[in-house]
Design an enzyme around this catalytic site. Structure first.
Site, PDB file in Angstrom:
ATOM      1  CE  LYS A  18      -1.666  -4.539   3.304  1.00  0.00           C
ATOM      2  NZ  LYS A  18      -1.890  -5.943   2.419  1.00  0.00           N
ATOM      3  CE1 TYR A  36      -3.975  -2.676   5.249  1.00  0.00           C
ATOM      4  CE2 TYR A  36      -3.384  -0.278   5.000  1.00  0.00           C
ATOM      5  CZ  TYR A  36      -3.440  -1.481   4.678  1.00  0.00           C
ATOM      6  OH  TYR A  36      -3.707  -1.535   3.164  1.00  0.00           O
ATOM      7  CB  SER A  66      -0.747  -0.009   1.103  1.00  0.00           C
ATOM      8  OG  SER A  66      -1.271   1.361   1.520  1.00  0.00           O
TER       9      SER A  66
END
Ligand code: UFG
Length: 337
Positions: A156, A152, A128
């Site tokens: 990644k 989050y 991302s």
């Protein structure tokens, strides 16, 4: 491409995964989906079949479950993996960091372990743009510094690191890291698209809820950013373009060894008000909005320099903002939620 390669798509019933499944099937791949339907539903598999005429093989399993994953690899000759499965709500990850680290990292670790066991050497990883943290300058190139502002995002970035180290240790491994910007839009059929649980966090699904009359107005988070109209600027990319980027990455993974990283974005930044205006114009619907304070953790501007993907993968986004707005709305109208 050799005839009928088999691709394992983890998270293949999700918003991004379902579009990739359609493109893979349309391009002649066999598709095996592993999904626990945590944030998707079995109906999506029917929809993929309806669009393509082919039903992907489905394993309703959790990618963190070693035995279940091993069984899948035993029963199917997997050639390559596109790994999308994971939890993805930024706000929730701040509330429940351990859940996010445990789930997202264990899924990647488990997958790599089983891939090694079965001699599978090609993996495309769903990363991302959030790994760029608070960008110092835009547009963002792949070699810019990385950092994160929430768990989050860290999952990644850590996922990227795990894959990079795995590729260092195993010279047969081919890893492609794809850093997504802001996927929006839906399949032209209106049969698959993004279906957030509850109140949408993301801009386009929220606008669609307002258009549908489910919510009376959009809250625009901040109008005092140093941007052209004070609202946040992002790189919105049509889901069909994002999906085609994965197919290009998969082809590239056949020939390369080691790790490559690519931005998947359009290279154009649009503000929140640009999106509201484009949606109103494309669909002829008024979207009432109010300015509210900034949302914590949001950055002013985030958009890609997509040149590397063009040069190396021969990929670029082709769908317009108008299509993004029309296709999001077409899908929203066809869903019952
Ligand atoms: N926004 C609003 N109102 C809303 C929702 C969003 O004004 O109701 C604004 C945000 O402040 C931001 C823009 O619209 O300026 C886009 O917000 P999104 O939530 O749609 O997307 P983000 O860029 O915040 O986050 C997305 C993904 C993340 C990912 C990140 C990578 O949701 O998973 O891009 O940059 F990490």
């Amino acid at each position: 491409m050799p005839e009928k390669e088999t691709v394992l798509l983890t998270g293949g019933a999700g918003y991004i995964g379902s579009h990739i499944a359609v493109d893979l099937i349309d391009s002649g791949y066999n598709v095996v989906i592993a999904d626990n339907f945590d944030n998707s539903s079995p109906e999506v598999i029917d929809r993929i079949e309806e669009i393509t005429g082919v039903r992907p093989i489905l394993y309703e399993i959790d990618v963190t479950n070693e035995e279940d994953l091993r069984q899948l690899f035993k029963e199917n000759q997997i050639d390559s993996v596109i790994h999308l499965a994971g939890l993805k709500a930024v706000g929730e990850s701040v509330e429940l960091p351990l859940k996010y680290y445990s789930n997202n990292l264990n899924a990647t670790l488990n997958l790599l372990k089983i891939m090694e066991e079965f001699g599978v050497n090609k993996i495309v990883f769903s990363s991302s743009a959030t790994v760029y943290g608070v960008p110092e300058t835009v547009p963002l190139t792949e070699d810019m510094p990385t950092s994160c502002t929430n768990p989050y995002g860290w999952t990644k970035l850590m996922g990227e690191q795990i894959l990079t180290d795995a590729a260092k240790a195993n010279e047969d491994l081919s890893v492609i890291l794809l850093r997504y910007f802001n996927p929006v839009g839906a399949h032209k059929s209106g049969l698959i698209g993004e279906k957030p649980n509850g109140i949408p966090n993301n801009l386009m699904p929220y606008i669609c809820d307002v258009a549908k009359g489910k919510r009376d107005h959009l809250s625009v988070f901040g109008n005092d950013y140093p941007t052209k109209d004070g609202t946040g600027v992002r790189d919105y990319i049509h889901i069909l373009d994002l999906s085609s980027g994965h197919l290009k990455a998969l082809e590239y993974a056949q020939d390369q060894k080691g790790v490559s990283v690519f931005n998947l974005g359009t290279g154009t930044g649009y503000s929140v008000l640009d999106i509201v205006n484009a949606f109103e114009k494309a669909n002829n619907i008024k979207i009432p909005y109010e300015f509210t304070p900034r949302r914590e953790g949001d950055v002013a501007e985030c958009y890609a320099d997509p040149k590397k993907a063009l040069e190396i993968l021969d990929w670029q986004a082709v769908h317009s903002l108008e299509e993004m707005c029309q296709d999001s709305w077409n899908w929203t109208q066809k869903t019952n939620s």
